[in-house]
Design a protein around this motif. Structure first.
Motif, mmCIF file in Angstrom:
data_model
loop_
_atom_site.group_PDB
_atom_site.id
_atom_site.type_symbol
_atom_site.label_atom_id
_atom_site.label_comp_id
_atom_site.label_asym_id
_atom_site.label_seq_id
_atom_site.Cartn_x
_atom_site.Cartn_y
_atom_site.Cartn_z
ATOM 1 N N ILE A 1 29.034 42.881 52.143
ATOM 2 C CA ILE A 1 28.052 43.754 51.489
ATOM 3 C C ILE A 1 28.696 44.498 50.325
ATOM 4 O O ILE A 1 28.118 44.582 49.227
ATOM 5 N N VAL A 2 29.892 45.023 50.516
ATOM 6 C CA VAL A 2 30.582 45.742 49.440
ATOM 7 C C VAL A 2 30.857 44.807 48.269
ATOM 8 O O VAL A 2 30.667 45.184 47.096
ATOM 9 N N LEU A 3 31.295 43.599 48.540
ATOM 10 C CA LEU A 3 31.574 42.642 47.468
ATOM 11 C C LEU A 3 30.306 42.226 46.731
ATOM 12 O O LEU A 3 30.313 42.060 45.510
ATOM 13 N N ILE A 4 29.217 42.059 47.446
ATOM 14 C CA ILE A 4 27.945 41.697 46.800
ATOM 15 C C ILE A 4 27.461 42.836 45.908
ATOM 16 O O ILE A 4 27.008 42.602 44.785
ATOM 17 N N VAL A 5 27.559 44.060 46.388
ATOM 18 C CA VAL A 5 27.147 45.218 45.576
ATOM 19 C C VAL A 5 28.023 45.330 44.332
ATOM 20 O O VAL A 5 27.521 45.534 43.217
ATOM 21 N N THR A 6 29.337 45.170 44.480
ATOM 22 C CA THR A 6 30.249 45.255 43.337
ATOM 23 C C THR A 6 29.968 44.144 42.329
ATOM 24 O O THR A 6 29.920 44.390 41.115
ATOM 25 N N ALA A 7 29.789 42.929 42.828
ATOM 26 C CA ALA A 7 29.478 41.810 41.930
ATOM 27 C C ALA A 7 28.145 42.029 41.219
ATOM 28 O O ALA A 7 28.010 41.700 40.027
ATOM 29 N N SER A 8 27.166 42.600 41.902
ATOM 30 C CA SER A 8 25.858 42.870 41.276
ATOM 31 C C SER A 8 25.995 43.899 40.160
ATOM 32 O O SER A 8 25.384 43.745 39.094
ATOM 33 N N ILE A 9 26.780 44.925 40.387
ATOM 34 C CA ILE A 9 26.974 45.946 39.352
ATOM 35 C C ILE A 9 27.647 45.336 38.130
ATOM 36 O O ILE A 9 27.218 45.572 36.983
ATOM 37 N N PHE A 10 28.695 44.529 38.338
ATOM 38 C CA PHE A 10 29.354 43.887 37.205
ATOM 39 C C PHE A 10 28.427 42.907 36.502
ATOM 40 O O PHE A 10 28.468 42.773 35.269
ATOM 41 N N LEU A 11 27.587 42.219 37.239
ATOM 42 C CA LEU A 11 26.624 41.298 36.636
ATOM 43 C C LEU A 11 25.638 42.054 35.749
ATOM 44 O O LEU A 11 25.289 41.585 34.660
ATOM 45 N N ILE A 12 25.214 43.224 36.181
ATOM 46 C CA ILE A 12 24.325 44.058 35.366
ATOM 47 C C ILE A 12 25.031 44.483 34.079
ATOM 48 O O ILE A 12 24.466 44.404 32.990
ATOM 49 N N PHE A 13 26.305 44.912 34.192
ATOM 50 C CA PHE A 13 27.058 45.311 33.000
ATOM 51 C C PHE A 13 27.250 44.151 32.035
ATOM 52 O O PHE A 13 27.118 44.308 30.817
ATOM 53 N N ILE A 14 27.545 42.977 32.558
ATOM 54 C CA ILE A 14 27.723 41.804 31.697
ATOM 55 C C ILE A 14 26.419 41.441 31.010
ATOM 56 O O ILE A 14 26.403 41.100 29.817
ATOM 57 N N THR A 15 25.315 41.517 31.718
ATOM 58 C CA THR A 15 24.009 41.217 31.134
ATOM 59 C C THR A 15 23.677 42.196 30.011
ATOM 60 O O THR A 15 23.206 41.789 28.945
ATOM 61 N N ILE A 16 23.932 43.467 30.235
ATOM 62 C CA ILE A 16 23.688 44.476 29.200
ATOM 63 C C ILE A 16 24.564 44.202 27.984
ATOM 64 O O ILE A 16 24.103 44.286 26.837
ATOM 65 N N ALA A 17 25.817 43.840 28.205
ATOM 66 C CA ALA A 17 26.725 43.555 27.092
ATOM 67 C C ALA A 17 26.263 42.338 26.296
ATOM 68 O O ALA A 17 26.332 42.332 25.064
ATOM 69 N N ILE A 18 25.769 41.312 26.969
ATOM 70 C CA ILE A 18 25.291 40.114 26.272
ATOM 71 C C ILE A 18 24.052 40.434 25.458
ATOM 72 O O ILE A 18 23.915 39.991 24.302
ATOM 73 N N ILE A 19 23.144 41.224 26.006
ATOM 74 C CA ILE A 19 21.937 41.608 25.271
ATOM 75 C C ILE A 19 22.316 42.412 24.030
ATOM 76 O O ILE A 19 21.801 42.172 22.934
#
Length: 77
Positions: free
Chosen positions: A19-37
């Motif tokens: 659960i901790v790894l999924i939450v951490t990966a989700s947060i980084f995925l959100i940051f990467i998506t924002i950076a790409i946009i």
């Protein structure tokens, strides 16, 4: 006499770690998506500014051919 005492308080279960790894990966995925946009928005803004006619005319005026200057001997006869 030395007794061995194991506690489950400090142990992390596989489920909790997952659960901790999924939450951490989700947060980084959100940051990467924002950076790409933001990158695509900046690229579009840069293209818009580059296509501006005033900017293009400044670039064309700034280049001069200096090969005909006094430092170059063009009379190689």
């Amino acid at each position: 006499m030395l007794t061995t005492y194991t506690s489950n308080i400090s142990l992390v279960s596989t489920m909790q770690l997952t659960i901790v790894l999924i939450v951490t990966a989700s947060i980084f995925l959100i940051f990467i998506t924002i950076a790409i946009i933001k990158m695509y928005k900046l690229k579009a803004e840069n293209k818009r500014l580059t296509d501006n006619s005033f900017y293009k005319s400044e670039i064309d005026k700034s280049y001069q051919d200096f090969t005909d200057g006094h430092l170059y001997d063009n009379n190689n006869n």
